[in-house]
Scaffold this active site. Structure first.
Site, PDB file in Angstrom:
ATOM      1  N   LYS A   1       0.838  -1.200   0.000  1.00  0.00           N
ATOM      2  CA  LYS A   1       0.000   0.000   0.000  1.00  0.00           C
ATOM      3  C   LYS A   1       0.871   1.247   0.000  1.00  0.00           C
ATOM      4  O   LYS A   1       0.616   2.209  -0.721  1.00  0.00           O
ATOM      5  CB  LYS A   1      -0.921   0.001   1.226  1.00  0.00           C
ATOM      6  CG  LYS A   1      -1.715   1.296   1.374  1.00  0.00           C
ATOM      7  CD  LYS A   1      -2.838   1.165   2.361  1.00  0.00           C
ATOM      8  CE  LYS A   1      -3.546   2.521   2.515  1.00  0.00           C
ATOM      9  NZ  LYS A   1      -4.874   2.390   3.062  1.00  0.00           N
TER      10      LYS A   1
ATOM     11  N   HIS B   1      -9.265 -33.883 -29.768  1.00  0.00           N
ATOM     12  CA  HIS B   1      -9.962 -32.607 -29.560  1.00  0.00           C
ATOM     13  C   HIS B   1     -11.008 -32.706 -28.457  1.00  0.00           C
ATOM     14  O   HIS B   1     -12.152 -32.318 -28.613  1.00  0.00           O
ATOM     15  CB  HIS B   1     -10.573 -32.112 -30.860  1.00  0.00           C
ATOM     16  CG  HIS B   1      -9.542 -31.925 -31.932  1.00  0.00           C
ATOM     17  ND1 HIS B   1      -8.549 -30.980 -31.834  1.00  0.00           N
ATOM     18  CD2 HIS B   1      -9.323 -32.594 -33.078  1.00  0.00           C
ATOM     19  CE1 HIS B   1      -7.763 -31.068 -32.884  1.00  0.00           C
ATOM     20  NE2 HIS B   1      -8.194 -32.043 -33.663  1.00  0.00           N
TER      21      HIS B   1
END
Ligand code: 5GP
Length: 516
Positions: A138, A275
Site C-alpha cells: 500500500k 480434440h
C-alpha cells in the site's frame, strides 16, 4: 523517485537466498530488522541484525502468532514519508521508518499438499506476514516489498545502479505482493471449504499455483500457462512426465478429458481422445484387449490421439499403441518393459499419475466468458442400474443393461449433442458436438460403419432427452436394440411409441450429462 534503503525488515519462511541478500544489504549500509528464525540464521552467518522484538520493545508471543503485529512495525511501514503530520506522529510515538520489507509466508500450500492434519494446516496460516506485505505494498510510494527470493537480485541491482529503488519497480513489486496474498487467501478458503465437504459455487475463489509456462495457447498467437489448484485430483496436475516433448495447451486439455473418462470404469479400460472428445472407448479382460476395441471404433480419428488407461501400462499394450502415431499416454503407472518400448518414440509423452481419480469426487469447474466466468460443481453424477426406469414394453436383457450403462458413462464425456453406440462394452460410434441430436445419431453410425463395424443389436446412449422421435429413429435405423437416455421431454410419449413400434428396449436415467 529513488528511495534509499536505510532500514529493512526481513521475515521469511523460505530462507533460500536469504543470507546472500541480507549480506549485500548490510554491505550497502542497511540496518536489518528480523524475526526469530530469520534473525538467528543471519546472526549465524555473521550479519549484524536487530531482532524485531528488541526494536519494538515487545516480545514475540503466542508461539509466534504475534511477532510483528505492533504499531512500531506497521507504523514504520505505513507512515507517509512526505506527510508532515505522519512524520510528526511517528516521531511522537518513537516509530522509525522501515524502507524495505522482505517477507514470504508460512508454507500453507505445501502443508496442505503433504496431507497434513487439520490443526497443522491451521497453524500454517500466516497472519503477520500478509499484513506486512499488504502494508508495504500500500505504501509503495516509499517502501519496497519483496515476496519471493527471485526478487532479491532485481532489487540489489537497482540499489547498485541508483542508490535505491525506483517507483516503477516498487509499483511492480506491490502488484506482485497483492497477487501473492490474494492467492494465499484463496488457497486457504478452498482448502477450508473442502474440509467441510463443501464446495459451493457461491463461495468460489480461484487459487492456483503456476506449474508451467506453455509455449502458446490453443493457437500460436495466444500465450498460456498451466496452473494447479488444490485439493489435488489424480490427473494431469499430479502427473510425472517420463519422456517426450513438453505438453502443449491442447495436450493438457485432451489428456485431462481422456483420463477423466477412463476413470469411469472399474475393469481394465482404454480411452482414445481427439480434440477433447473420445473417439474410442473400451473395456476388456486386459488393457491390451481394450486397446484393440477402442482403436477399432475409429482408426481414422485415433491418429495423433491421446490415450488414457485406468491400469498400469504394460509392455504388450505399449507395443500395440506405438504402432500408430500417438501424442500422449496417461496411466496410473507404467512397467519398465512398457517404458523401454516407448523410449524409441522420442516425441511421445508418457505421464503417470500414481492413481485414478474418483468420478464421484466433488469439485469445481469453471469456464471463462467475456468479462467473467461461470462456476459449477463438477459433473460427479453417476447413474447406476437401480436408478433406471424401463419405459418400453420390452425390458432390456442383462447384457443390454450393462452395455447401456457403459454407453451412458461414455456419453457423459462427449461434447453435446452426444450420441454413443456401444457393443460388448466398447464404443462402435461416437457422435459429438452437433447442433442437433439427429445429426449426432447419423454421424456416429456413419463413422462406425465406415470402420466396418456391425451395428445390429447395439446399445445407444444420448446425453440428454430426444426432443423428437427422429433422433431415436435414426439410431434404430442404424441397428440399435436398446436405448438409454435421461427422458423428460414433453414429447416423451411420442419417443416411447417409436421405441415400442420398433420392438426395442428403452430406459430413462432421470439424469442429464450435458457437456459443452
Ligand atoms: P521466522 O522464521 O523469522 O521466525 O518467521 C518468519 C515467518 O513469520 C514469515 O513467514 C512471516 O511471514 C511470519 N510472520 C511474521 N510476523 C508474524 C506474525 O506477527 N504472526 C504470524 N503468524 N506470522 C508472522
Amino acid at each position: 523517485d529513488i528511495v534509499p534503503i536505510r532500514t529493512a525488515l526481513i521475515s521469511v519462511s523460505d530462507k533460500s537466498g536469504l543470507v546472500e541478500f541480507a549480506k549485500a544489504l548490510a554491505a550497502r549500509g542497511t540496518k536489518i530488522l528480523s524475526t526469530g528464525g530469520s534473525a538467528k540464521m543471519l546472526r549465524e552467518a555473521g550479519i549484524a541484525v536487530t531482532e524485531v522484538s528488541e526494536h519494538t520493545g515487545f516480545p514475540e508471543i503466542l508461539d509466534g502468532r504475534v511477532k510483528t503485529l505492533v504499531p512500531q512495525v506497521h507504523g514504520g511501514i505505513l507512515g507517509k514519508r512526505h506527510d508532515p503530520s505522519h512524520i510528526a506522529q511517528m516521531a511522537e510515538h518513537g516509530i522509525a521508518p522501515i524502507d524495505l520489507v522482505a517477507v514470504n509466508l508460512y508454507p500453507f500450500e505445501a502443508t496442505v499438499a503433504r496431507n497434513a492434519e487439520f490443526d497443522d494446516c491451521i497453524e500454517n496460516i500466516d497472519i503477520g506476514g500478509p499484513a506486512m506485505i499488504r502494508s508495504a505494498a500500500k505504501n509503495h510510494e516509499g517502501v519496497t516489498v519483496l515476496t519471493e527470493p527471485s526478487h532479491y537480485a532485481r532489487v540489489l541491482e537497482e540499489i547498485d545502479a541508483h542508490g535505491g529503488t525506483t517507483l516503477s519497480t516498487r509499483r511492480s513489486l506491490a502488484a506482485a505482493a497483492y497477487a501473492r496474498t490474494a492467492a494465499y487467501d484463496s488457497a486457504i478458503s478452498s482448502w477450508f471449504a473442502a474440509q467441510l465437504g463443501e464446495s459451493y459455487p457461491d463461495r468460489f475463489s480461484f487459487s492456483g499455483a503456476k506449474k508451467q509456462e506453455l509455449r502458446y495457447g490453443e493457437n500460436p498467437h495466444q500465450s498460456a500457462a498451466f496452473y494447479t489448484s488444490s485439493p489435488a485430483r489424480f490427473g494431469v496436475a499430479t502427473a510425472t512426465q517420463h519422456q517426450g516433448k513438453e505438453l502443449s495447451y491442447n495436450n493438457y486439455n485432451d489428456t485431462d478429458a481422456a483420463f477423466e473418462c477412463v476413470a469411469e470404469f472399474d475393469e481394465p479400460a482404454v480411452v482414445i481422445v481427439k480434440h477433447a472428445n473420445p473417439c474410442g472407448v473400451a473395456t476388456g479382460t486386459s488393457t491390451a484387449a481394450a486397446w484393440d476395441l477402442a482403436l477399432a471404433c475409429d482408426p481414422v480419428s485415433a491418429f495423433g490421439g491421446i490415450v488414457a488407461l485406468n491400469r498400469t501400462l504394460d509392455e504388450e499394450t505399449a507395443t500395440k499403441i506405438v504402432t500408430i502415431f500417438t501424442e500422449v499416454i496417461i496411466a496410473p503407472d507404467a512397467t519398465e518393459g512398457a517404458k523401454q518400448v516407448l523410449a524409441a518414440k522420442k516425441n511421445l509423452r508418457l505421464l503417470t499419475t500414481g492413481g485414478v481419480p474418483s468420478p464421484t469426487q466433488e469439485g469445481m469447474t469453471f469456464k471463462s466468458l467475456a468479462g467473467g466466468f461461470l462456476v459449477q460443481n463438477r459433473d460427479a453424477g453417476r447413474v447406476t442400474a437401480e436408478a433406471l426406469k424401463i419405459v418400453t414394453q420390452r425390458a432390456p436383457t442383462a447384457a443390454e443393461l450393462e452395455d447401456m450403462l457403459f454407453a451412458f458413462r461414455v456419453a457423459k464425456h462427449v461434447k453435446s449433442n452426444a450420441i454413443v453406440y456401444t457393443k460388448n462394452r466398447a464404443t462402435i460410434g461416437v457422435g459429438a458436438g452437433q447442433m442437433n441430436r439427429v445429426d449426432s445419431a447419423r454421424i456416429a453410425a456413419w463413422r462406425g460403419k465406415e470402420a466396418k463395424l456391425d451395428f445390429t443389436g447395439c446399445a445407444v446412449a444420448s446425453d440428454a432427452f430426444f426432443p423428437f422421435a427422429d433422433g431415436l429413429e435414426a439410431a434404430i435405423a442404424a441397428g440399435a436394440s436398446c436405448v438409454i437416455q435421461p427422458g423428460g421431454s414433453i414429447r416423451d410419449k411420442e419417443v416411447i411409441e417409436a421405441a415400442n413400434k420398433a420392438g426395442i428396449a428403452m430406459v430413462f436415467t432421470n439424469m442429464r450429462h450435458f457437456r459443452h
